[in-house]
Design a protein around this motif. Structure first.
Motif, PDB file in Angstrom:
ATOM      1  N   ASP A  33      -1.529  26.263 -41.859  1.00  0.00           N
ATOM      2  CA  ASP A  33      -0.851  26.597 -40.610  1.00  0.00           C
ATOM      3  C   ASP A  33       0.609  26.874 -40.979  1.00  0.00           C
ATOM      4  O   ASP A  33       1.320  25.973 -41.416  1.00  0.00           O
ATOM      5  N   PRO A  34       1.083  28.119 -40.805  1.00  0.00           N
ATOM      6  CA  PRO A  34       2.427  28.452 -41.285  1.00  0.00           C
ATOM      7  C   PRO A  34       3.539  27.677 -40.573  1.00  0.00           C
ATOM      8  O   PRO A  34       4.587  27.415 -41.162  1.00  0.00           O
ATOM      9  N   PHE A  35       3.311  27.274 -39.330  1.00  0.00           N
ATOM     10  CA  PHE A  35       4.328  26.519 -38.604  1.00  0.00           C
ATOM     11  C   PHE A  35       4.418  25.087 -39.125  1.00  0.00           C
ATOM     12  O   PHE A  35       5.508  24.540 -39.280  1.00  0.00           O
ATOM     13  N   MET A  36       3.270  24.497 -39.423  1.00  0.00           N
ATOM     14  CA  MET A  36       3.239  23.146 -39.988  1.00  0.00           C
ATOM     15  C   MET A  36       3.851  23.150 -41.386  1.00  0.00           C
ATOM     16  O   MET A  36       4.617  22.242 -41.738  1.00  0.00           O
TER      17      MET A  36
ATOM     18  N   VAL B  81      -3.165  26.069 -50.495  1.00  0.00           N
ATOM     19  CA  VAL B  81      -3.550  26.506 -49.153  1.00  0.00           C
ATOM     20  C   VAL B  81      -5.067  26.611 -49.132  1.00  0.00           C
ATOM     21  O   VAL B  81      -5.661  27.427 -49.832  1.00  0.00           O
ATOM     22  N   ASN B  82      -5.684  25.778 -48.315  1.00  0.00           N
ATOM     23  CA  ASN B  82      -7.117  25.557 -48.311  1.00  0.00           C
ATOM     24  C   ASN B  82      -7.768  26.175 -47.066  1.00  0.00           C
ATOM     25  O   ASN B  82      -7.712  25.604 -45.993  1.00  0.00           O
ATOM     26  N   GLY B  83      -8.353  27.359 -47.220  1.00  0.00           N
ATOM     27  CA  GLY B  83      -9.137  27.944 -46.137  1.00  0.00           C
ATOM     28  C   GLY B  83      -8.421  28.963 -45.276  1.00  0.00           C
ATOM     29  O   GLY B  83      -8.990  29.446 -44.300  1.00  0.00           O
ATOM     30  N   GLN B  84      -7.210  29.325 -45.603  1.00  0.00           N
ATOM     31  CA  GLN B  84      -6.488  30.337 -44.825  1.00  0.00           C
ATOM     32  C   GLN B  84      -6.802  31.712 -45.413  1.00  0.00           C
ATOM     33  O   GLN B  84      -6.534  31.978 -46.578  1.00  0.00           O
ATOM     34  N   LYS B  85      -7.385  32.593 -44.600  1.00  0.00           N
ATOM     35  CA  LYS B  85      -7.801  33.906 -45.101  1.00  0.00           C
ATOM     36  C   LYS B  85      -6.901  35.051 -44.651  1.00  0.00           C
ATOM     37  O   LYS B  85      -7.016  36.154 -45.161  1.00  0.00           O
ATOM     38  N   ASP B  86      -6.020  34.816 -43.711  1.00  0.00           N
ATOM     39  CA  ASP B  86      -5.161  35.878 -43.183  1.00  0.00           C
ATOM     40  C   ASP B  86      -4.081  36.223 -44.218  1.00  0.00           C
ATOM     41  O   ASP B  86      -3.225  35.385 -44.529  1.00  0.00           O
TER      42      ASP B  86
ATOM     43  N   SER C 270      -4.002  29.666 -53.456  1.00  0.00           N
ATOM     44  CA  SER C 270      -4.778  29.925 -52.257  1.00  0.00           C
ATOM     45  C   SER C 270      -6.266  29.855 -52.558  1.00  0.00           C
ATOM     46  O   SER C 270      -6.746  30.476 -53.511  1.00  0.00           O
ATOM     47  N   VAL C 271      -6.974  29.078 -51.748  1.00  0.00           N
ATOM     48  CA  VAL C 271      -8.424  28.966 -51.834  1.00  0.00           C
ATOM     49  C   VAL C 271      -8.959  29.488 -50.504  1.00  0.00           C
ATOM     50  O   VAL C 271      -8.746  28.856 -49.474  1.00  0.00           O
ATOM     51  N   PRO C 272      -9.614  30.666 -50.483  1.00  0.00           N
ATOM     52  CA  PRO C 272      -9.979  31.284 -49.203  1.00  0.00           C
ATOM     53  C   PRO C 272     -11.003  30.508 -48.383  1.00  0.00           C
ATOM     54  O   PRO C 272     -10.954  30.528 -47.159  1.00  0.00           O
ATOM     55  N   ASN C 273     -11.911  29.821 -49.029  1.00  0.00           N
ATOM     56  CA  ASN C 273     -12.915  29.052 -48.298  1.00  0.00           C
ATOM     57  C   ASN C 273     -12.566  27.579 -48.366  1.00  0.00           C
ATOM     58  O   ASN C 273     -12.137  27.069 -49.399  1.00  0.00           O
ATOM     59  N   ARG C 274     -12.763  26.884 -47.261  1.00  0.00           N
ATOM     60  CA  ARG C 274     -12.416  25.464 -47.192  1.00  0.00           C
ATOM     61  C   ARG C 274     -13.186  24.676 -48.259  1.00  0.00           C
ATOM     62  O   ARG C 274     -14.382  24.844 -48.425  1.00  0.00           O
ATOM     63  N   ILE C 275     -12.456  23.816 -48.946  1.00  0.00           N
ATOM     64  CA  ILE C 275     -13.067  22.977 -49.984  1.00  0.00           C
ATOM     65  C   ILE C 275     -12.926  21.495 -49.639  1.00  0.00           C
ATOM     66  O   ILE C 275     -13.171  20.637 -50.485  1.00  0.00           O
ATOM     67  N   GLY C 276     -12.522  21.207 -48.413  1.00  0.00           N
ATOM     68  CA  GLY C 276     -12.378  19.819 -47.979  1.00  0.00           C
ATOM     69  C   GLY C 276     -11.110  19.200 -48.529  1.00  0.00           C
ATOM     70  O   GLY C 276     -10.474  19.721 -49.450  1.00  0.00           O
ATOM     71  N   HIS C 277     -10.748  18.074 -47.953  1.00  0.00           N
ATOM     72  CA  HIS C 277      -9.514  17.414 -48.374  1.00  0.00           C
ATOM     73  C   HIS C 277      -9.619  16.911 -49.810  1.00  0.00           C
ATOM     74  O   HIS C 277      -8.687  17.058 -50.600  1.00  0.00           O
ATOM     75  N   ASP C 278     -10.770  16.340 -50.161  1.00  0.00           N
ATOM     76  CA  ASP C 278     -10.937  15.845 -51.529  1.00  0.00           C
ATOM     77  C   ASP C 278     -10.877  16.987 -52.537  1.00  0.00           C
ATOM     78  O   ASP C 278     -10.249  16.871 -53.583  1.00  0.00           O
ATOM     79  N   GLY C 279     -11.487  18.108 -52.209  1.00  0.00           N
ATOM     80  CA  GLY C 279     -11.442  19.270 -53.092  1.00  0.00           C
ATOM     81  C   GLY C 279     -10.036  19.836 -53.222  1.00  0.00           C
ATOM     82  O   GLY C 279      -9.623  20.264 -54.302  1.00  0.00           O
ATOM     83  N   ALA C 280      -9.294  19.825 -52.126  1.00  0.00           N
ATOM     84  CA  ALA C 280      -7.920  20.323 -52.151  1.00  0.00           C
ATOM     85  C   ALA C 280      -7.031  19.417 -53.010  1.00  0.00           C
ATOM     86  O   ALA C 280      -6.209  19.899 -53.792  1.00  0.00           O
ATOM     87  N   LEU C 281      -7.199  18.103 -52.858  1.00  0.00           N
ATOM     88  CA  LEU C 281      -6.433  17.181 -53.695  1.00  0.00           C
ATOM     89  C   LEU C 281      -6.763  17.378 -55.166  1.00  0.00           C
ATOM     90  O   LEU C 281      -5.878  17.431 -56.023  1.00  0.00           O
ATOM     91  N   ARG C 282      -8.042  17.489 -55.468  1.00  0.00           N
ATOM     92  CA  ARG C 282      -8.457  17.715 -56.853  1.00  0.00           C
ATOM     93  C   ARG C 282      -7.877  19.032 -57.365  1.00  0.00           C
ATOM     94  O   ARG C 282      -7.348  19.100 -58.475  1.00  0.00           O
ATOM     95  N   GLY C 283      -7.964  20.071 -56.540  1.00  0.00           N
ATOM     96  CA  GLY C 283      -7.469  21.385 -56.941  1.00  0.00           C
ATOM     97  C   GLY C 283      -5.982  21.398 -57.228  1.00  0.00           C
ATOM     98  O   GLY C 283      -5.530  21.983 -58.217  1.00  0.00           O
ATOM     99  N   VAL C 284      -5.205  20.751 -56.371  1.00  0.00           N
ATOM    100  CA  VAL C 284      -3.760  20.753 -56.582  1.00  0.00           C
ATOM    101  C   VAL C 284      -3.386  19.882 -57.787  1.00  0.00           C
ATOM    102  O   VAL C 284      -2.464  20.199 -58.534  1.00  0.00           O
TER     103      VAL C 284
END
Length: 102
Positions: free
Chosen positions: A11-14, A36-41, A61-75
């Motif tokens: 969310d760009p505002f957040m 950025v997890n799941g933002q495709k725009d 940027s990861v276009p498809n949601r990978i969940g919070h655990d996946g995002a933490l692992r990815g970063v």
């Protein structure tokens, strides 16, 4: 070396709000990585990339949601610094010096 690692759904505002807070303690770390997890725009991704880049950070940027655990692992896997600050888009460091003290 210390890095702040932020997983976010994009969310760009957040992200902008979080980055304004980050400016109060950015000198206490050496780098910023935002996953950025799941933002495709593409326009939103460009906006976030610009916001983060302006502060010397980089985005992944990861276009498809990978969940919070996946995002933490990815970063975590995207950075090789010796010390990290795991951040949340809805959590803020309120006092300069707090990261250094920790």
């Amino acid at each position: 070396m210390r890095a702040a690692l932020l997983p976010t759904p994009g969310d760009p505002f957040m992200v902008a709000y979080w980055l304004r807070n980050f400016e109060t303690w950015k000198d206490e770390i050496d780098g910023l990585v935002v996953l950025v997890n799941g933002q495709k725009d593409p326009d939103v991704l460009s906006q976030i990339s610009s916001q983060v880049g302006r502060l010397g950070g980089r985005i992944i940027s990861v276009p498809n949601r990978i969940g919070h655990d996946g995002a933490l692992r990815g970063v975590l896997e995207a950075d090789d610094t010796s010390h990290v600050v795991l951040c949340e888009a809805d959590a803020y460091v309120r006092h300069p010096g707090a990261v250094d003290a920790a």
